[in-house]
Write an enzyme that holds these catalytic residues in place. Structure first.
Site, mmCIF file in Angstrom:
data_model
loop_
_atom_site.group_PDB
_atom_site.id
_atom_site.type_symbol
_atom_site.label_atom_id
_atom_site.label_comp_id
_atom_site.label_asym_id
_atom_site.label_seq_id
_atom_site.Cartn_x
_atom_site.Cartn_y
_atom_site.Cartn_z
ATOM 1 N N VAL A 141 1.203 -1.119 -0.081
ATOM 2 C CA VAL A 141 -0.028 -0.077 -0.076
ATOM 3 C C VAL A 141 0.912 1.103 -0.712
ATOM 4 C CG1 VAL A 141 -1.652 1.248 1.259
ATOM 5 C CG2 VAL A 141 -2.108 -1.028 0.876
ATOM 6 N N CYS A 173 -5.337 -9.376 3.522
ATOM 7 C CA CYS A 173 -7.172 -8.828 3.535
ATOM 8 C C CYS A 173 -8.590 -9.344 3.811
ATOM 9 C CB CYS A 173 -6.787 -7.876 2.201
ATOM 10 S SG CYS A 173 -5.486 -6.960 2.916
HETATM 11 N N1 LIG Z 1 -1.832 -5.846 0.469
HETATM 12 C C1 LIG Z 1 -3.065 -4.858 0.442
HETATM 13 O O1 LIG Z 1 -3.760 -5.286 -1.276
HETATM 14 C C2 LIG Z 1 -3.757 -3.970 0.950
HETATM 15 C C3 LIG Z 1 -5.150 -3.810 0.712
HETATM 16 C C4 LIG Z 1 -6.255 -2.356 1.106
HETATM 17 C C5 LIG Z 1 -5.348 -2.201 2.877
HETATM 18 N N2 LIG Z 1 -4.316 -3.126 2.573
HETATM 19 C C6 LIG Z 1 -3.881 -2.589 4.275
HETATM 20 O O2 LIG Z 1 -2.707 -1.797 4.566
HETATM 21 C C7 LIG Z 1 -2.359 -2.375 5.007
HETATM 22 C C8 LIG Z 1 -0.802 -1.977 5.152
HETATM 23 O O3 LIG Z 1 -0.947 -3.425 4.469
HETATM 24 P P1 LIG Z 1 0.420 -3.846 3.666
HETATM 25 O O4 LIG Z 1 -0.235 -5.211 2.196
HETATM 26 O O5 LIG Z 1 0.788 -2.433 2.275
HETATM 27 O O6 LIG Z 1 1.789 -4.062 4.178
HETATM 28 P P2 LIG Z 1 2.797 -5.159 3.432
HETATM 29 O O7 LIG Z 1 3.571 -5.545 4.751
HETATM 30 O O8 LIG Z 1 3.023 -5.127 2.799
HETATM 31 O O9 LIG Z 1 3.614 -3.438 4.217
HETATM 32 C C9 LIG Z 1 3.911 -2.558 5.339
HETATM 33 C C10 LIG Z 1 5.153 -2.519 5.406
HETATM 34 O O10 LIG Z 1 5.397 -1.676 7.136
HETATM 35 C C11 LIG Z 1 6.886 -1.738 7.788
HETATM 36 N N3 LIG Z 1 6.585 -1.817 8.620
HETATM 37 C C12 LIG Z 1 6.215 -2.683 9.505
HETATM 38 N N4 LIG Z 1 6.460 -1.981 11.237
HETATM 39 C C13 LIG Z 1 7.082 -0.606 10.425
HETATM 40 C C14 LIG Z 1 7.498 0.542 11.400
HETATM 41 N N5 LIG Z 1 7.463 0.453 13.043
HETATM 42 N N6 LIG Z 1 8.046 1.965 11.411
HETATM 43 C C15 LIG Z 1 7.790 1.668 9.354
HETATM 44 N N7 LIG Z 1 7.651 0.541 8.897
HETATM 45 C C16 LIG Z 1 7.209 -0.328 9.251
HETATM 46 C C17 LIG Z 1 7.220 -3.480 7.015
HETATM 47 O O11 LIG Z 1 9.141 -3.387 6.786
HETATM 48 C C18 LIG Z 1 6.588 -3.661 5.574
HETATM 49 O O12 LIG Z 1 7.150 -3.203 3.772
HETATM 50 C C19 LIG Z 1 -2.856 -2.830 6.020
HETATM 51 O O13 LIG Z 1 -4.004 -2.460 6.983
HETATM 52 C C20 LIG Z 1 -3.971 -3.846 5.192
HETATM 53 O O14 LIG Z 1 -4.609 -4.656 5.768
HETATM 54 C C21 LIG Z 1 -3.687 -3.791 1.786
#
Ligand SMILES: NC(=O)c1ccc[n+]([C@@H]2O[C@H](COP(=O)([O-])OP(=O)(O)OC[C@H]3O[C@@H](n4cnc5c(N)ncnc54)[C@H](O)[C@@H]3O)[C@@H](O)[C@H]2O)c1
Length: 424
Positions: A17, A261
């Protein structure tokens, strides 16, 4: 509050995201993308996206972006956008620890008139009940007086090239109008569709969580149908094809619900519902059906193998596709793992392969079962389970497999039926 501001944006968490969002903002605003993963930051500094969604050219177009793993590098920012993971724990309860830890760090950097915008998926009320009190406690500042909070859920669907970030309607919400104005200015710059202003943060949080819950329940219904039709010896996909000729029949397919998700967010909603004293039966039974479905498929396949092989050991099985969905390298919470585990436990001769995965990222426990797709000789197998419909699999010479008596169980109804021995 000030009426004219320069936007210096921080995006916290550069995953599926956060990274696309940061890249888009970087075309217009000064932005710092923060992630605790140092290797990821080093790659991004060299214009490499490990997920391969952001191409070199996109990095170049994002002129004003900087990447860092150090929170001190966002101390000059005035808008903090949170795109951090919101998983569930082993009891399927929401785990907001990652966001809370990050908020503590941001709170110490927070200045008067700053904005914090959440994009992560949460349960209704999380922003106002869990996050704002924590920010106020550590920053010693007051919400709506000293700083503002907004919520804008992300709806992207990794691997989907049509519904990309800038082309889908974005919901924005806040409980202060100035923050809404700022959100309109920044998101309006990158989103080509209209922005939808939800009447409150709680409404926006709820909308996001029900979008994914609705999908989970719909798939669960179809999965349940496929169990029934299998018992009746009727092909589910043929039934669905016929039913889909009605104008208001919903077009869902049976399948494995994994990832970060769809299989997780319903637990966020049910957690909040249970807090009110109401047990959300439909949501939870949908979850149970989808969670059990890989085992149902495994048992169905085992029964077929038992009929076809006197000695099960002589059957070389290949699971084709391992990520949680097609055309995407994300294998977190993939339900294919349950099928693999089932066959491993039964001591069967099983391998798995996926064009999106390399040996180096496979868990040690599974390495010996993994085969690189690039070197794969499909004719070495007797039984192939198509678990994920990646586009690359369209190139497989099915006729040749058929001719050589390689049987295929097509979970996804992906291949030409002519060459398929079994499906749901
Ligand atoms: N992946 C999807 O398709 C999607 C779609 C819509 C919404 N979401 C929501 O968006 C949010 C993020 O999901 P995602 O899939 O992008 O997650 P992800 O795991 O791909 O990315 C999260 C990133 O955050 C980093 N991180 C972890 N702890 C951290 C910290 N304390 N400080 C800075 N960085 C840190 C990780 O290293 C990772 O790179 C979630 O709530 C998810 O439910 C995801």
């Amino acid at each position: 509050m000030k009426t004219k501001i320069n936007f210096n944006i921080a995006v916290i968490g550069l995953g599926y995201v956060g990274l696309p969002l940061a890249i888009e903002f970087g075309k217009f605003f000064n932005i710092v993308g923060i992630d605790i993963d140092k290797k990821l930051i080093n790659n991004l500094k060299n214009n490499i996206d490990k997920n391969n969604f952001i191409k070199k050219n996109d990095f170049k177009k994002s002129k004003y972006i900087k990447f860092s793993h150090n929170y001190n590098d966002i101390s000059n920012c005035n808008i903090y956008i949170i795109t951090l993971p919101t998983p569930v724990n082993e009891k399927n309860k929401p785990d907001l620890t990652i966001i809370k830890k990050s908020l503590k760090k941001i709170s110490f950097l927070l200045k008067k008139n700053d904005f914090i915008i959440f994009e992560s998926t949460v349960f209704p009320g999380a922003t106002e009940e869990e996050f704002i009190p924590l920010i106020e406690k550590f920053s010693k500042l007051k919400n709506n007086l000293d700083f503002s909070v907004g919520y804008s859920p992300e709806r992207i669907n990794p691997g989907d090239k049509k519904h990309t970030l800038t082309k889908i309607t974005k919901i924005i919400s806040s409980n202060n109008n100035f923050c809404l104005k700022v959100m309109k200015s920044i998101y309006g710059k990158i989103i080509s569709k209209k922005l939808y202003v939800a009447p409150s943060i709680k409404v926006a949080e709820s909308a996001k969580v029900i979008e994914n819950t609705q999908r989970d329940i719909n798939v669960a219904f179809i999965n349940e149908l496929s169990v029934i039709f299998n018992k009746l010896n009727i092909n589910t996909y043929e039934v669905l094809k016929a039913a889909n000729t009605k104008w208001n029949f919903l077009d869902f397919q049976p399948g494995l619900v994994g990832g970060h998700c769809i299989g997780v967010d319903p637990y966020y909603l049910s957690y909040k519902s249970l807090k009110t004293g109401y047990k959300p039966n439909m949501i939870l039974s949908g979850r149970k059906i989808n969670d059990d479905f890989p085992i149902y498929i495994s048992k169905t396949i085992l029964n077929i193998l038992k009929k076809n092989y006197k000695n099960l050991q002589t059957c070389r099985i290949l699971i084709l596709g391992y990520t949680f969905k097609e055309n995407c390298n994300d294998f977190r919470n993939t339900q294919v793992r349950k099928i693999l585990n089932y066959f491993i436990k039964k001591n069967l001769n099983v391998h798995f392969s996926d064009p999106y995965l390399k040996r180096s990222i496979i868990d040690v426990k599974y390495k010996k079962y993994f085969r690189e797709y690039i070197n794969l000789d499909l004719l070495k197998y007797n039984f192939i389970i198509l678990a994920v419909g990646h586009n690359q699999f369209k190139k497989i010479n099915l006729r040749n497999l058929y001719k050589n008596r390689v049987e295929i169980f097509d979970i996804k109804n992906f291949f030409n039926k002519k060459y398929i021995s079994y499906s749901l």
